[in-house]
Write an enzyme that holds these catalytic residues in place. Structure first.
Site, PDB file in Angstrom:
ATOM      1  N   LYS A 101       0.751  -1.118   0.003  1.00 46.59           N
ATOM      2  CA  LYS A 101      -0.070  -0.077   0.018  1.00 46.59           C
ATOM      3  C   LYS A 101       0.859   1.261  -0.009  1.00 46.59           C
ATOM      4  CE  LYS A 101      -4.289  -1.714   1.987  1.00 46.59           C
ATOM      5  NZ  LYS A 101      -3.975  -3.156   1.828  1.00 46.59           N
ATOM      6  N   GLU A 159      -3.154   6.866   7.424  1.00 48.15           N
ATOM      7  CA  GLU A 159      -3.751   7.843   6.587  1.00 48.15           C
ATOM      8  C   GLU A 159      -5.099   8.389   7.191  1.00 48.15           C
ATOM      9  OE1 GLU A 159      -4.451   5.752   2.831  1.00 48.15           O
ATOM     10  OE2 GLU A 159      -6.218   4.896   3.542  1.00 48.15           O
ATOM     11  N   ASN A 165     -15.100  -3.183   8.639  1.00 46.99           N
ATOM     12  CA  ASN A 165     -14.306  -2.721   7.459  1.00 46.99           C
ATOM     13  C   ASN A 165     -14.139  -4.298   6.393  1.00 46.99           C
ATOM     14  OD1 ASN A 165     -13.166  -0.455   7.930  1.00 46.99           O
ATOM     15  ND2 ASN A 165     -11.820  -1.224   9.475  1.00 46.99           N
ATOM     16  N   GLU A 197      -9.875   0.361  -5.880  1.00 47.22           N
ATOM     17  CA  GLU A 197     -10.921   0.934  -4.690  1.00 47.22           C
ATOM     18  C   GLU A 197     -10.776   2.319  -4.286  1.00 47.22           C
ATOM     19  OE1 GLU A 197     -11.425  -1.738  -1.406  1.00 47.22           O
ATOM     20  OE2 GLU A 197     -11.519  -3.555  -2.666  1.00 47.22           O
ATOM     21  N   GLU A 209      -7.026   1.403  -2.677  1.00 41.19           N
ATOM     22  CA  GLU A 209      -6.100   0.337  -2.626  1.00 41.19           C
ATOM     23  C   GLU A 209      -6.347  -0.427  -4.141  1.00 41.19           C
ATOM     24  OE1 GLU A 209      -6.091  -2.539   0.204  1.00 41.19           O
ATOM     25  OE2 GLU A 209      -8.152  -2.807   0.072  1.00 41.19           O
ATOM     26  N   ASN A 242      -6.644  -4.203  -5.480  1.00 41.22           N
ATOM     27  CA  ASN A 242      -6.830  -5.634  -5.329  1.00 41.22           C
ATOM     28  C   ASN A 242      -6.307  -6.404  -6.484  1.00 41.22           C
ATOM     29  OD1 ASN A 242      -7.550  -5.595  -2.483  1.00 41.22           O
ATOM     30  ND2 ASN A 242      -9.289  -5.119  -3.244  1.00 41.22           N
ATOM     31  N   PHE A 261     -22.663  -7.438  15.014  1.00 38.61           N
ATOM     32  CA  PHE A 261     -22.981  -7.467  13.538  1.00 38.61           C
ATOM     33  C   PHE A 261     -22.580  -8.563  13.121  1.00 38.61           C
ATOM     34  CE2 PHE A 261     -23.242  -2.622  14.304  1.00 38.61           C
ATOM     35  CZ  PHE A 261     -24.667  -2.702  14.155  1.00 38.61           C
TER      36      PHE A 261
END
Length: 733
Positions: free
Chosen positions: A176, A260, A295, A335, A348, A350, A408
Site C-alpha cells: 500500500k 492515513e 471494514n 477501490e 487500494e 486488489n 453485527f
C-alpha cells in the site's frame, strides 16, 4: 358470517401448493412446502449467464489448471474450467478432504493439516502438487496466495502460468505504501496520509497527530478488512497499531503498517478492470460496497446509485491509468472512497479476483474467470470499452456463519444439518462451496455462500433478494440472514442513501432482529396457533396412547394466548370442515388443517401477498421457533389457564458476571496478557482471541486480581468458554 373458502391443489417441480381464498373477508391464505428434490447447487453457471463473453473458438487454452484455494471461489473457478473443457486440480487440507471443491475437481491433492500456514499457504507442498499433476497454470482465487509475489515468481521460475498479474504488478499494488506513490504519479486522486511505513506505536501516534484524527491504521499488505482499524485518539492509535500488526502477521505474513486520514461517512466504491499482455485495459463499471462491518463488506451492488456517467468515466479512466502504469495483465479492482460531494480518492488496488465479482458479471455478461485464463494464456481482449454495458442491476449478500446480534457478526461453527439454497427462484445465483452436512470450522473464513440476485431495475433485483433470503434454509449454525434481510427492506438502503457508517447509524444499539408491525405480529400469532392446534390433534392420534384424551374430546373453538417477544396476543380459533379459522385483533384467516408442517419451507398467502415461513424448532409445551421475515422468533402458544398462571411466574434476572472473561465466539487463544495473582484494572486487555483470521481483544470487566486462567496460548475455545476468572476488589463489591 362464515368465510367462503375454495382450495386448489397443484404439484410441479417438487413443489406442493395449496391455496385458500376468502371472498367474505378479502383474505387469501395459502401454504406451500418445498420438497428435498430441489438441487442445492446452482444451475445458473452456464453459457447463458455470460451473454457478452468473447473469445475465439479456435484459440488455444490450458489443458489443466490447479486451483490454489478452497471453498466457494475454488468451486467458481472449476465451473468455468468445466465449461471450457479444461481439467482441474483441487488442493485441500485434511479437514477439507470431502469438501465440495475437492469432489468437483478432476483431481485432488492433500497439502497438509487444517491450519492455513501448514496447507493452503504452504508454497513448497503446493508447488510439488503442481509438478506431480502436470498442471500448466494456477488460479489462486482470492486470499491465501493470490497476492503473494514470491508464489507468483516461483511459478514463473518453473514455467507455470499464474492466472493473475505479474509478480511485479502484485508487489507494486499489494504494497500500500508503494501503490500510493505509483498512483500519485499516474494521476490518481489520493487520500492525505504518511508516505511511508509506520515503525512502532509511538510513531503511529506521532503521525496520527500530524494528519489529524480520525485516522485509519492498516497493514501495507492487507485486504479483506483484516489488519485495519480506525483510531480517534492516541490510545486507540496505539491499540490499533498493535492489534492490526498482529493480525497482518497472522493473515499475510507481512506486518508492515501505514496510516492515513480516515474520511468520515464516505461511500466505498470500486472499479473492475480487465487487462491483457498486449497493453489493453478496460474498466467494467463500478460496484457499491459501502455496507460493511469491521471494514468487511456485507452487501454489494452494481452499479451504484450515487455514480453518474461522467463520474463513472472519470473513475474508470483513473483505474485503467493505474493498471497501465504497473503493466497489469489480468482482472483486478481499484477501490475508491467517495465523499458526499462526489470527490473520489484512491484507497487500494486488489490484484486478484474480488469476492463480489459475480455482480459485475451479471450486468456485463462477461465471465471474468474465463477472461483471466485467456489473458494468462496470452490472448488479446476482444472487447472494446464501448462493448461494456450496464444491463440491469445486481446485488450480492455475503451469507456468513456468524451471529449478527453480536457486534453485527461473531463467527459460528458447526455442521450444516439442513441446507437448501434458493436456486429454484428465477434470477438467483448461489456461489458456495458447501452442502448439507458440511462443517464450518474455526480454521477458515465463515462464508457460507455469496447470494446474488439480478433484475432489470434495482427494485426488481432487491425484491428477488428478499424472496431468496426468505427461501434460504440453513440449520446447524447461526447465520446472518436476519441482518441481511432487514437491511434489504430498510428505508435508507432501499432509497440508496448509504455510507460506510450505515450499520452503526441505522442500528446504533446493534442489530436486534426484525421489529414486527401490528399486522405482522397478528400474522405470526395466527400461524403459530394453527401449528399448535395441529400438534394437539396429532398428539392424540398415536396408537396405544392412553394418557391423553382422544382428539374427538378436543374443543372445536379455542381461546388461546400467543406470546411473541414478551407481547401477549389473544387468539380465537375454530376447527371444522377441514380447516381452521383464526381470529386475532379483528383479522380473520382460514387454513386447511391437514398440511405438513414438517417441511423445511412453508409459504402463506395473506391478502394475496406471499410470506415465507420456516418452523425451525419445536420445543414442546406450545413453544416454537419460527423464522418470519428473516428473523427467528420464539413463540409460545398457551390456553387460557396457562396464560393466567403466567402472571404469577417470577421474572428471570439475567446473571451479571463481570469477574468472568468468556469467549464471545469460537476461536484460538492468540496471546494471554496477564498471569495468576496479577492486579489489573477494568477495561485492561487480558487476552487476544483469533477467530476466522480476525484478532479480538478481550478485556476485564472489573478491577481486581487474576484468580485463575483456564486456557493457555494456542488453545481452541468454544463460544461461552470461561477463559479467565477474576477476583473483584473488596471495595468494589
Amino acid at each position: 358470517m362464515a368465510a367462503s373458502i375454495s382450495f386448489r391443489l397443484s404439484k410441479s417441480k417438487g413443489l406442493l401448493s395449496i391455496a385458500a381464498s376468502s371472498r367474505t373477508f378479502g383474505c387469501q391464505f395459502s401454504w406451500r412446502h418445498f420438497n428435498r428434490t430441489f438441487s442445492t447447487r446452482t444451475t445458473l453457471q452456464s453459457q447463458d449467464l455470460y451473454w457478452n463473453d468473447r473469445s475465439d473458438p479456435n484459440e488455444k487454452t490450458f489443458d489443466k489448471i490447479l486451483i490454489a484455494n478452497r471453498g466457494e471461489i475454488a468451486c467458481r473457478v472449476i465451473k468455468t474450467c468445466k465449461r471450457l473443457g479444461i481439467k482441474t486440480v483441487a488442493i485441500h487440507s485434511d479437514v477439507d478432504s470431502r469438501s465440495v471443491h475437492t469432489l468437483m475437481a478432476d483431481e485432488a491433492v492433500n497439502v497438509g493439516p487444517a491450519p492455513t500456514n501448514q496447507s493452503y499457504l504452504n508454497m513448497d507442498v503446493i508447488l510439488q502438487a503442481i509438478k506431480e499433476t502436470g498442471a500448466q497454470a494456477v488460479h489462486p482465487g482470492y486470499g491465501f496466495l493470490s497476492e503473494n509475489t514470491v508464489f507468483a515468481a516461483k511459478l514463473a521460475d518453473i514455467g507455470v502460468e499464474f492466472i493473475g498479474p505479474s509478480s511485479g504488478s502484485i508487489h507494486a499494488m499489494g504494497d500500500k505504501i508503494e501503490s500510493k506513490r505509483i498512483a500519485t504519479k499516474a494521476g490518481v486522486n489520493m487520500i492525505p496520509g504518511h508516505d511511508g511505513e509506520v515503525d512502532d506505536a509511538d510513531a503511529c501516534v506521532k503521525y496520527a497527530n500530524e494528519i489529524g484524527y480520525p485516522v485509519m491504521v492498516k497493514a501495507s499488505a492487507g485486504g479483506g478488512g483484516k489488519g485495519m482499524r480506525i483510531a480517534w485518539n492516541d490510545q486507540e492509535a496505539r491499540d490499533a497499531f498493535r492489534l492490526s500488526k498482529q493480525e497482518a502477521a497472522s493473515s499475510f505474513g507481512d506486518d508492515r503498517m501505514l496510516i492515513e486520514k480516515f474520511i468520515d461517512n464516505p461511500r466505498h466504491i470500486e472499479v473492475q478492470v480487465l487487462c491483457d499482455k498486449h497493453g489493453n485495459a478496460l474498466w467494467l463499471n463500478e460496484r457499491e460496497c459501502s455496507i460493511q462491518r469491521r471494514n468487511q463488506k456485507v452487501i454489494e451492488e452494481a452499479p451504484s446509485t450515487f455514480i453518474d456517467p461522467d463520474m463513472r468515466r472519470a473513475m474508470g479512466e483513473q483505474a485503467t491509468q493505474l493498471a497501465t502504469a504497473v503493466g497489469y495483465t489480468s482482472a483486478g479492482t481499484v477501490e475508491f472512497l467517495v465523499d458526499s460531494k462526489k470527490n473520489f480518492y484512491f484507497l487500494e488496488m486488489n490484484t486478484r479476483l474480488q469476492v463480489e465479482h459475480p455482480i459485475t458479471e451479471c450486468i456485463t455478461g462477461i465471465d471474468l474467470v474465463h477472461q483471466m485464463i485467456r489473458s494468462a494464456k496470452g490472448h488479446k481482449l476482444l472487447h472494446q470499452q464501448s462493448d461494456i454495458p450496464i444491463d440491469g442491476w445486481a446485488f450480492e449478500c455475503r451469507v456468513y456463519a456468524e451471529d449478527p446480534y453480536k457486534n453485527f457478526g461473531m463467527p459460528s461453527i458447526g455442521r450444516l444439518t439442513k441446507y437448501i439454497e434458493p436456486t429454484h427462484i428465477d434470477k438467483v445465483r448461489c456461489d458456495s462451496g458447501i452442502k448439507e452436512g458440511s462443517e464450518i470450522s474455526v480454521y477458515y473464513d465463515a462464508m457460507i455462500c455469496k447470494l446474488v440476485t439480478y433484475g432489470k431495475t434495482r427494485q426488481e433485483a432487491l425484491d428477488v433478494m428478499v424472496n431468496a433470503l426468505d427461501s434460504y434454509v440453513i440449520k446447524g449454525v447461526t447465520h446472518n440472514v436476519p441482518l441481511l434481510r432487514d437491511i434489504c427492506t430498510e428505508e435508507s438502503f432501499v432509497a440508496g442513501d448509504i455510507t460506510t457508517d450505515y450499520l452503526p447509524n441505522i442500528y446504533p444499539d446493534g442489530f436486534t432482529g426484525k421489529q414486527l408491525s401490528a399486522s405482522e405480529n397478528n400474522n405470526l400469532a395466527a400461524i403459530a396457533t394453527i401449528i399448535y392446534i395441529r400438534d394437539q390433534i396429532l398428539s392424540r392420534n398415536f396408537l396405544n396412547q392412553t394418557r391423553m384424551p382422544a382428539s374427538s374430546d378436543l374443543p372445536t373453538v379455542w381461546s388461546l394466548s400467543v406470546q411473541i417477544d414478551g407481547r401477549s396476543v389473544p387468539v380465537s380459533a375454530s376447527c371444522g370442515g377441514g380447516y381452521v379459522t383464526v381470529e386475532c385483533n379483528g383479522q380473520k384467516m382460514s387454513i386447511l388443517d391437514s398440511l405438513d408442517f414438517s417441511a423445511p419451507l412453508l409459504e402463506v398467502f395473506i391478502d394475496g401477498q406471499p410470506t415465507l415461513l420456516q418452523l425451525t424448532q419445536r420445543l414442546g409445551a406450545g413453544k416454537y421457533r419460527l423464522r418470519y421475515l428473516g428473523t427467528v422468533f420464539p413463540v409460545t402458544v398457551m390456553d387460557e389457564f396457562a396464560s393466567e398462571m403466567m402472571k404469577y411466574m417470577p421474572e428471570r434476572v439475567p446473571e451479571d458476571l463481570p469477574t468472568m472473561v468468556t469467549a464471545p465466539m469460537p476461536g484460538v487463544i492468540k496471546s494471554i496478557a496477564v498471569e495468576v495473582g496479577q492486579q489489573i484494572g477494568e477495561g485492561q486487555e487480558v487476552c487476544v482471541l483469533e477467530a476466522m483470521k480476525m484478532q479480538n481483544s478481550l478485556v476485564a470487566g472489573v478491577t481486581g486480581k487474576v484468580k485463575k486462567i483456564f486456557f493457555q496460548q494456542g488453545a481452541t475455545v468454544d463460544e461461552g468458554d470461561l477463559i479467565i476468572e477474576l477476583e473483584e476488589e473488596e471495595a468494589k463489591k
